[in-house]
Design a protein around this motif. Structure first.
Motif, mmCIF file in Angstrom:
data_model
loop_
_atom_site.group_PDB
_atom_site.id
_atom_site.type_symbol
_atom_site.label_atom_id
_atom_site.label_comp_id
_atom_site.label_asym_id
_atom_site.label_seq_id
_atom_site.Cartn_x
_atom_site.Cartn_y
_atom_site.Cartn_z
ATOM 1 N N ASP A 11 1.873 -38.954 40.951
ATOM 2 C CA ASP A 11 1.129 -38.044 41.827
ATOM 3 C C ASP A 11 2.136 -37.198 42.581
ATOM 4 O O ASP A 11 3.026 -37.739 43.261
ATOM 5 C CB ASP A 11 0.267 -38.835 42.819
ATOM 6 C CG ASP A 11 -0.870 -39.572 42.123
ATOM 7 O OD1 ASP A 11 -1.018 -39.418 40.896
ATOM 8 O OD2 ASP A 11 -1.610 -40.291 42.814
ATOM 9 N N GLU A 13 2.685 -34.940 45.453
ATOM 10 C CA GLU A 13 2.069 -34.600 46.736
ATOM 11 C C GLU A 13 2.743 -33.371 47.343
ATOM 12 O O GLU A 13 3.893 -33.076 47.041
ATOM 13 C CB GLU A 13 2.247 -35.772 47.712
ATOM 14 C CG GLU A 13 1.848 -37.135 47.185
ATOM 15 C CD GLU A 13 0.344 -37.316 47.066
ATOM 16 O OE1 GLU A 13 -0.403 -36.519 47.665
ATOM 17 O OE2 GLU A 13 -0.084 -38.248 46.370
ATOM 18 N N HIS A 79 -4.059 -32.887 41.245
ATOM 19 C CA HIS A 79 -4.209 -34.002 42.178
ATOM 20 C C HIS A 79 -4.872 -33.433 43.426
ATOM 21 O O HIS A 79 -4.595 -32.300 43.801
ATOM 22 C CB HIS A 79 -2.825 -34.585 42.508
ATOM 23 C CG HIS A 79 -2.871 -35.841 43.330
ATOM 24 N ND1 HIS A 79 -3.784 -36.842 43.105
ATOM 25 C CD2 HIS A 79 -2.112 -36.266 44.393
ATOM 26 C CE1 HIS A 79 -3.586 -37.825 43.971
ATOM 27 N NE2 HIS A 79 -2.581 -37.509 44.759
ATOM 28 N N HIS A 81 -6.120 -34.453 47.430
ATOM 29 C CA HIS A 81 -6.545 -35.088 48.680
ATOM 30 C C HIS A 81 -7.193 -33.940 49.457
ATOM 31 O O HIS A 81 -6.469 -33.083 49.992
ATOM 32 C CB HIS A 81 -5.348 -35.585 49.502
ATOM 33 C CG HIS A 81 -4.586 -36.724 48.899
ATOM 34 N ND1 HIS A 81 -4.808 -38.028 49.241
ATOM 35 C CD2 HIS A 81 -3.583 -36.745 47.984
ATOM 36 C CE1 HIS A 81 -3.970 -38.815 48.570
ATOM 37 N NE2 HIS A 81 -3.217 -38.062 47.797
ATOM 38 N N GLY A 132 -7.002 -38.170 45.234
ATOM 39 C CA GLY A 132 -6.105 -38.923 46.103
ATOM 40 C C GLY A 132 -6.756 -40.229 46.519
ATOM 41 O O GLY A 132 -7.968 -40.287 46.752
ATOM 42 N N HIS A 256 4.797 -41.998 42.889
ATOM 43 C CA HIS A 256 4.679 -40.809 43.747
ATOM 44 C C HIS A 256 6.004 -40.055 43.831
ATOM 45 O O HIS A 256 7.066 -40.625 43.571
ATOM 46 C CB HIS A 256 4.203 -41.224 45.146
ATOM 47 C CG HIS A 256 2.801 -41.743 45.145
ATOM 48 N ND1 HIS A 256 2.514 -43.053 44.810
ATOM 49 C CD2 HIS A 256 1.619 -41.129 45.383
ATOM 50 C CE1 HIS A 256 1.199 -43.218 44.856
ATOM 51 N NE2 HIS A 256 0.627 -42.074 45.203
HETATM 52 ZN ZN LIG Z 1 -2.005 -38.677 46.326
#
Ligand SMILES: [Zn+2]
Length: 331
Positions: A11, A13, A79, A81, A132, A256
């Motif tokens: 992922d 971020e 991805h 969030h 997320g 991550h």
């Molecule tokens: Zn994430």
């Protein structure tokens, strides 16, 4: 069952500067780049490709790198969030939620908006998705299919984090088509979901007293914090997959983009190597051929098979849906 696909995912971020100081994510973009390229180098030593779920901010800031990775065989997905995106794009006035806290209409609107930003950076719309925190509600798969997504890694069976709308009790452990009405069921959508692999043999007591299962991720110090070795995790997961004998057998893992994967002595790098060594050894011991794959190939495989929906069951009776009229098959 002699072959099993190995799918490594990361992922990616946004930096904590664009989201929140306490959020997951690299402190700056060069740290994120080191994590991505370092992980890719480790994976390459095992002959494994990588699937990257890229948050819109990272897609925009690191477009050149991700385009290059895709040209060289990586699979890229979106991805999301929503709350991080909200802080970046809408000053927190819209979508300030976890993914599972959004209505179906909000999910449609957010995916359309974020996919356009992602497409501007990467050169095409995303076809793969991970929410997320594995946060989701029952709308997720129908919305993803209608937004043009064909696959994702959206579920972590056993995860129960109610305050982040991430509850995956009683779901599917293996790749399957999503269901339009119930997120834990197998369905008939043209959307392939690849769950995160986990060792279901033992419930662990995780942070904040949450129950959880061990998985392959190098992010967590399973041996140090939970007294579970990567050998045990790998052996158990492979044994359980073989017992379930799914249509598409997969070992999938997550990490991550804030770990120092370019530092050979970093604890997470060392755990990553141990995990991959143990995964490969456990496959070999079980007589399985571990074949590196991306989510794209898993989705190809799932979607090449007809829908395998769960039968309709009612008060102990099972109905046969094959004929013109549903017949009671077994009571
Ligand atoms: Zn994430």
């Amino acid at each position: 069952m002699h072959e099993i696909k190995v799918v490594l995912t990361m992922d990616c971020e946004p930096t904590t500067a664009t989201s929140h100081p306490a959020a997951t994510g690299p402190t700056n973009w060069s740290g994120g780049e080191d994590a991505v390229l370092g992980y890719l180098e480790i994976a390459a030593r095992y002959g494994l490709p990588v699937t990257f779920f890229v948050h819109p901010e990272a897609a925009a800031a690191q477009a050149v790198m991700f385009r290059d990775l895709e040209r060289n065989g990586a699979c890229l997905g979106l991805h999301m969030h929503p709350w991080k995106y909200a802080l970046w794009r809408h000053r927190g006035k819209k979508y300030l939620a976890h993914y599972g806290g959004l209505t179906s209409a909000e999910q449609h609107e957010l995916l359309a908006e974020a996919s356009a930003i992602w497409a501007d950076a990467i050169g095409h719309r995303p076809a793969y998705f991970r929410p997320g925190t594995f946060s989701a509600n029952d709308s997720i798969f129908a919305v993803l299919e209608s937004q043009g997504f064909r696959g994702g890694s959206c579920t972590a069976l056993g995860r129960v984090i109610p305050e982040m709308q991430a509850i995956w009790v009683g779901g599917q452990p293996d790749p399957h088509r999503g269901h339009p009405a119930f997120r834990q069921a197998r369905g008939n959508l043209n959307f392939a979901n690849m769950p995160l692999s986990a060792d279901f043999s033992r419930v662990l007591n995780g942070p904040a007293n949450r129950n959880m299962y061990a998985d392959f991720r190098p992010d967590v110090d399973w041996p140090g914090q939970y007294q579970v070795s990567y050998r045990t995790i790998a052996t158990n997961i492979i044994k359980q997959v073989r017992e379930r004998a799914p249509t598409v057998p997969v070992l999938s893992t997550i990490t991550h983009n804030h770990y120092a994967y370019r530092d050979a002595d970093d604890p997470v790098t060392l755990r990553c190597r141990t995990m991959l060594d143990e995964m490969m050894a456990a496959c070999q011991a079980a007589g399985m051929n571990a074949k590196g794959a991306t989510l794209r190939e898993v989705a190809d495989d799932v979607l090449a098979h007809p829908a395998a929906e769960d039968p309709f069951v009612c008060e102990g009776a099972i109905f046969d849906l094959a004929g013109e009229r549903a017949e009671l098959r077994h009571a």
